[in-house]
Design a protein around this motif. Structure first.
Motif, PDB file in Angstrom:
ATOM      1  N   ALA A 315     -48.017  54.153  -2.469  1.00 26.77           N
ATOM      2  CA  ALA A 315     -48.493  55.529  -3.042  1.00 26.77           C
ATOM      3  C   ALA A 315     -47.213  56.385  -3.442  1.00 26.77           C
ATOM      4  O   ALA A 315     -46.442  56.607  -2.462  1.00 26.77           O
ATOM      5  CB  ALA A 315     -49.970  55.961  -2.454  1.00 26.77           C
ATOM      6  N   THR A 316     -47.493  57.044  -4.649  1.00 29.80           N
ATOM      7  CA  THR A 316     -46.330  58.032  -4.913  1.00 29.80           C
ATOM      8  C   THR A 316     -47.023  59.331  -5.059  1.00 29.80           C
ATOM      9  O   THR A 316     -46.303  60.328  -5.792  1.00 29.80           O
ATOM     10  CB  THR A 316     -45.792  57.550  -6.360  1.00 29.80           C
ATOM     11  OG1 THR A 316     -46.796  57.512  -7.364  1.00 29.80           O
ATOM     12  CG2 THR A 316     -44.860  56.348  -6.123  1.00 29.80           C
ATOM     13  N   ASP A 317     -48.222  59.560  -4.518  1.00 31.15           N
ATOM     14  CA  ASP A 317     -48.777  60.936  -4.441  1.00 31.15           C
ATOM     15  C   ASP A 317     -47.858  62.075  -3.803  1.00 31.15           C
ATOM     16  O   ASP A 317     -47.318  61.416  -2.730  1.00 31.15           O
ATOM     17  CB  ASP A 317     -50.099  60.985  -4.042  1.00 31.15           C
ATOM     18  CG  ASP A 317     -51.021  60.099  -4.875  1.00 31.15           C
ATOM     19  OD1 ASP A 317     -50.750  59.904  -6.189  1.00 31.15           O
ATOM     20  OD2 ASP A 317     -52.081  59.571  -4.368  1.00 31.15           O
ATOM     21  N   GLY A 318     -47.901  63.114  -4.205  1.00 29.91           N
ATOM     22  CA  GLY A 318     -47.096  64.230  -3.317  1.00 29.91           C
ATOM     23  C   GLY A 318     -46.676  65.169  -4.122  1.00 29.91           C
ATOM     24  O   GLY A 318     -46.710  65.011  -5.418  1.00 29.91           O
ATOM     25  N   ARG A 319     -46.014  66.033  -3.852  1.00 25.14           N
ATOM     26  CA  ARG A 319     -45.531  67.233  -4.106  1.00 25.14           C
ATOM     27  C   ARG A 319     -44.060  66.877  -4.620  1.00 25.14           C
ATOM     28  O   ARG A 319     -43.285  66.478  -3.975  1.00 25.14           O
ATOM     29  CB  ARG A 319     -45.568  68.534  -3.380  1.00 25.14           C
ATOM     30  CG  ARG A 319     -44.910  69.828  -4.059  1.00 25.14           C
ATOM     31  CD  ARG A 319     -44.764  70.937  -3.224  1.00 25.14           C
ATOM     32  NE  ARG A 319     -46.204  71.338  -2.466  1.00 25.14           N
ATOM     33  CZ  ARG A 319     -46.194  72.155  -1.667  1.00 25.14           C
ATOM     34  NH1 ARG A 319     -45.331  72.896  -1.282  1.00 25.14           N
ATOM     35  NH2 ARG A 319     -47.487  72.439  -0.992  1.00 25.14           N
ATOM     36  N   ARG A 320     -43.634  66.965  -6.187  1.00 25.44           N
ATOM     37  CA  ARG A 320     -42.412  66.697  -6.488  1.00 25.44           C
ATOM     38  C   ARG A 320     -41.826  67.715  -6.422  1.00 25.44           C
ATOM     39  O   ARG A 320     -41.898  69.046  -6.594  1.00 25.44           O
ATOM     40  CB  ARG A 320     -42.759  66.329  -8.083  1.00 25.44           C
ATOM     41  CG  ARG A 320     -43.029  64.753  -8.237  1.00 25.44           C
ATOM     42  CD  ARG A 320     -42.816  64.730  -9.883  1.00 25.44           C
ATOM     43  NE  ARG A 320     -42.819  63.196  -9.678  1.00 25.44           N
ATOM     44  CZ  ARG A 320     -44.133  62.281  -9.851  1.00 25.44           C
ATOM     45  NH1 ARG A 320     -45.300  62.813  -9.727  1.00 25.44           N
ATOM     46  NH2 ARG A 320     -44.221  61.014  -9.945  1.00 25.44           N
ATOM     47  N   LEU A 340     -43.812  64.933   0.246  1.00 26.98           N
ATOM     48  CA  LEU A 340     -42.962  65.268  -0.963  1.00 26.98           C
ATOM     49  C   LEU A 340     -42.386  64.102  -1.575  1.00 26.98           C
ATOM     50  O   LEU A 340     -42.149  63.011  -0.947  1.00 26.98           O
ATOM     51  CB  LEU A 340     -41.880  66.174  -0.408  1.00 26.98           C
ATOM     52  CG  LEU A 340     -42.208  67.268   0.683  1.00 26.98           C
ATOM     53  CD1 LEU A 340     -41.176  68.159   0.922  1.00 26.98           C
ATOM     54  CD2 LEU A 340     -43.261  68.205  -0.044  1.00 26.98           C
ATOM     55  N   LEU A 341     -42.172  64.241  -2.827  1.00 29.95           N
ATOM     56  CA  LEU A 341     -41.139  63.105  -3.722  1.00 29.95           C
ATOM     57  C   LEU A 341     -40.146  63.919  -4.142  1.00 29.95           C
ATOM     58  O   LEU A 341     -40.082  64.734  -4.680  1.00 29.95           O
ATOM     59  CB  LEU A 341     -42.186  62.689  -4.746  1.00 29.95           C
ATOM     60  CG  LEU A 341     -43.388  61.925  -4.680  1.00 29.95           C
ATOM     61  CD1 LEU A 341     -44.197  61.964  -5.719  1.00 29.95           C
ATOM     62  CD2 LEU A 341     -43.114  60.795  -3.685  1.00 29.95           C
ATOM     63  N   MET A 477     -38.237  60.135  -4.327  1.00 29.79           N
ATOM     64  CA  MET A 477     -37.986  59.486  -3.045  1.00 29.79           C
ATOM     65  C   MET A 477     -39.117  60.026  -2.067  1.00 29.79           C
ATOM     66  O   MET A 477     -39.104  61.293  -1.803  1.00 29.79           O
ATOM     67  CB  MET A 477     -36.529  59.747  -2.399  1.00 29.79           C
ATOM     68  CG  MET A 477     -36.245  59.173  -1.053  1.00 29.79           C
ATOM     69  SD  MET A 477     -34.634  59.643  -0.693  1.00 29.79           S
ATOM     70  CE  MET A 477     -34.583  59.482   1.103  1.00 29.79           C
ATOM     71  N   PRO A 478     -39.854  59.081  -1.529  1.00 32.04           N
ATOM     72  CA  PRO A 478     -40.810  59.782  -0.539  1.00 32.04           C
ATOM     73  C   PRO A 478     -40.684  60.176   0.873  1.00 32.04           C
ATOM     74  O   PRO A 478     -39.950  59.307   1.504  1.00 32.04           O
ATOM     75  CB  PRO A 478     -41.837  58.669  -0.595  1.00 32.04           C
ATOM     76  CG  PRO A 478     -41.293  57.255  -0.937  1.00 32.04           C
ATOM     77  CD  PRO A 478     -39.979  57.741  -1.504  1.00 32.04           C
ATOM     78  N   VAL A 479     -41.037  61.391   1.097  1.00 32.82           N
ATOM     79  CA  VAL A 479     -40.537  61.762   2.493  1.00 32.82           C
ATOM     80  C   VAL A 479     -41.995  62.589   3.068  1.00 32.82           C
ATOM     81  O   VAL A 479     -42.793  62.962   2.306  1.00 32.82           O
ATOM     82  CB  VAL A 479     -39.443  62.761   2.680  1.00 32.82           C
ATOM     83  CG1 VAL A 479     -38.300  62.001   2.003  1.00 32.82           C
ATOM     84  CG2 VAL A 479     -39.733  63.753   1.522  1.00 32.82           C
ATOM     85  N   THR A 480     -41.946  62.894   4.479  1.00 30.57           N
ATOM     86  CA  THR A 480     -42.909  63.734   4.847  1.00 30.57           C
ATOM     87  C   THR A 480     -42.463  64.816   5.694  1.00 30.57           C
ATOM     88  O   THR A 480     -41.175  64.577   6.288  1.00 30.57           O
ATOM     89  CB  THR A 480     -43.813  62.825   6.032  1.00 30.57           C
ATOM     90  OG1 THR A 480     -44.094  61.635   5.294  1.00 30.57           O
ATOM     91  CG2 THR A 480     -44.924  63.553   6.741  1.00 30.57           C
TER      92      THR A 480
END
Length: 514
Positions: A315-320, A340-341, A477-480
């Protein structure tokens, strides 16, 4: 009469094994990880395992490393006492190291060279990952059996040894020790435990146990079917259940599965002693075993496609987030656990670069790059091939940079850091004090992460190789968010939320004295 074992066959087999395990998980590991993924209830942990499984399939398909840390090579030689040899004028170890050299310099899939020749002073990189750590024993027969593993630094650094009293509980020691390891060993993975012998023997037992086939799924099935386990099997299942009940979870985010299997080897010991060693193996589970008998080099086959579960793309959901316009006010809105993306330019750096920056500042010299208002990624990437911007580029263990955090925030002006695993108390305090943030990417998903990196250039310390300072341009780039500007900490909150009481008695066997 047995055929002679040829030197070139050993060289080619070691090289082939290391190339194979760099990009292809064993089928038994995939089965255990897929089962853990299917029953995981923690959304964060399940997402991390999704990324690891997708990364595994991609790496095997494209024949690129599962993890950017392609390991230090461990080799066990079981030498048949009646074996015949051809061409080994310099002995077995020289042939093994030639195989390592060929594997790590392979033009189509170069592997990251991480070995330094001098552990105490200059620590220069050998550039070809030699020498391997080699153990040998003489066994009956006329063949040579070789076990090859590539052990990542993040998990190897978490090895532990205790000289317990004979009456002390191994279970209690393991349950005290595992939470102290943090998440730098990239769970979910395997725990190898060695008990007995002497200190170094216990360590070798633990390491060798990690190379055994995984069978925890079958042991749990046997229990459900009402079969009685041996005391050793019951101890392994108990440790599996109780470690998972700690709630550490994938990447330390909190969840049901921290370990996929617990392996155990024992050896006779002194009546006054109980040496116990624990070595974890990360999600980049890399090992192979082959036998040479004079009939040519070994072959290595990939698992069938069905070995990987059919998963949708990550999934690419997240705050850009636009890294090029990021401000402290933006960071103040983030909360621990947010996805975050990242988009835009970030700098990289890890141990050697930070140490060199510290030396420069101590001499009154300027920073080698402008870190003010920037984000740094703790990474040591694999060299690129063909049209790649960069090779596999997963995060490195961030706690190793804790001692430099105040320097980089106060004097460098960093806004945020990206890595893996938890930060220590001093680093968390510095992050809160400077209204910064610490983000994590998924360890064990290096090839997947690298797909978000669209360009890369060295900006400083080119002589450090993979530890040079790069500038990456990334897209989604997906991060937490692991530590937010207020000090919220997902590595504390997640495991606390998922910690639970373990299951009841294991197999009806009383083993609490173990």
């Amino acid at each position: 009469m047995a055929l002679p074992i040829r030197r070139q066959d050993l060289v080619d087999s070691v090289a082939g094994a290391l190339q194979h395990i760099s990009h292809t998980h064993p089928a038994d590991f995939l089965a255990h990880l897929a089962e853990a993924h299917a029953r995981e209830a923690s959304p964060a942990a399940r997402n991390a395992m999704t990324q690891i499984l997708l990364n595994s399939r991609m790496a095997a398909t494209d024949r690129r490393p599962i993890c950017q840390d392609t390991g230090i090579v461990n080799v066990l030689l079981e030498v048949g006492m009646d074996a015949r040899w051809s061409g080994f004028d310099d002995g077995l170890e020289d042939a093994v190291n030639e195989g390592v050299r060929l594997a790590y310099r392979h033009p189509d899939n170069p592997l990251r060279a991480s070995v330094v020749s001098d552990p105490l002073f200059g620590r220069p990189n050998t550039r070809d990952n030699t020498p391997a750590v080699i153990h040998a024993r003489v066994v009956p027969g006329d063949a040579l059996t070789v076990t090859v593993a590539a052990k990542g630094g993040g998990s190897e650094n978490k090895a532990r040894l205790a000289m317990l009293n004979p009456g002390d509980s191994v279970v209690d020691w393991v349950l005290r020790t595992v939470p102290e390891l943090g998440a730098g060993w990239c769970p979910p993975g395997i725990l190898g435990i060695g008990v007995g012998g002497t200190a170094e023997k216990a360590m070798q037992l633990a390491k060798e146990s990690l190379m055994e086939p995984l069978d925890m799924l079958s042991l749990r099935a046997a229990l459900r079917a009402g079969r009685v386990l041996t005391p050793e099997q019951a101890l392994r299942v108990e440790l599996h259940e109780r470690v998972n009940a700690l709630g550490i979870g994938a990447q330390g985010l909190g969840g049901l599965s921290t370990v996929l299997d617990v392996k155990l080897r024992t050896y006779p010991t002194h009546a006054a002693a109980k040496p116990v060693a624990l070595i974890p193996n990360c999600a980049a589970n890399r090992h192979a075993r082959f036998t040479l008998d004079g009939h040519g080099p070994a072959r290595f086959d990939a698992p069938p496609p069905a070995a990987w579960p059919d998963l949708a793309p990550a999934a690419t959901d997240g705050r850009r987030v636009d890294l090029d316009t990021l401000t402290r006010d933006d960071i103040a809105q983030w909360r621990a656990g947010d996805t975050l993306l990242l988009n835009g330019r970030m700098l990289t750096g890890r141990d050697a670069a930070h140490r060199r920056i510290q030396d420069l500042l101590a001499r009154g010299e300027p920073m080698p790059a402008d870190f003010a208002g920037r984000v740094i990624y703790y990474v040591g990437p694999v060299d690129p091939v063909r049209n790649e911007a960069v090779g596999p580029a997963g995060p490195t263990t961030s706690t190793r940079m804790d001692g430099y955090t105040e320097m980089m925030l106060a004097r460098g002006g960093l806004l945020a850091m990206v890595g893996k695993a938890e930060r220590g108390p001093e680093a968390v305090a510095a992050i809160r004090r400077h209204r910064a943030a610490y983000l994590i990417a998924v360890g064990g998903a290096a090839y997947l992460v690298s797909q978000a990196i669209r360009s890369a250039r060295v900006v400083a310390f080119e002589d450090l190789g993979m530890e040079a300072i790069y500038e990456f341009d990334v897209v989604d780039m997906p991060v937490t968010v692991a530590v937010d500007a207020q000090g919220g900490n997902v590595h504390e909150d997640g495991p606390a939320r998922w910690r639970r009481a373990p299951a009841g008695a294991i197999g009806g066997i009383a083993i609490r004295g173990a």
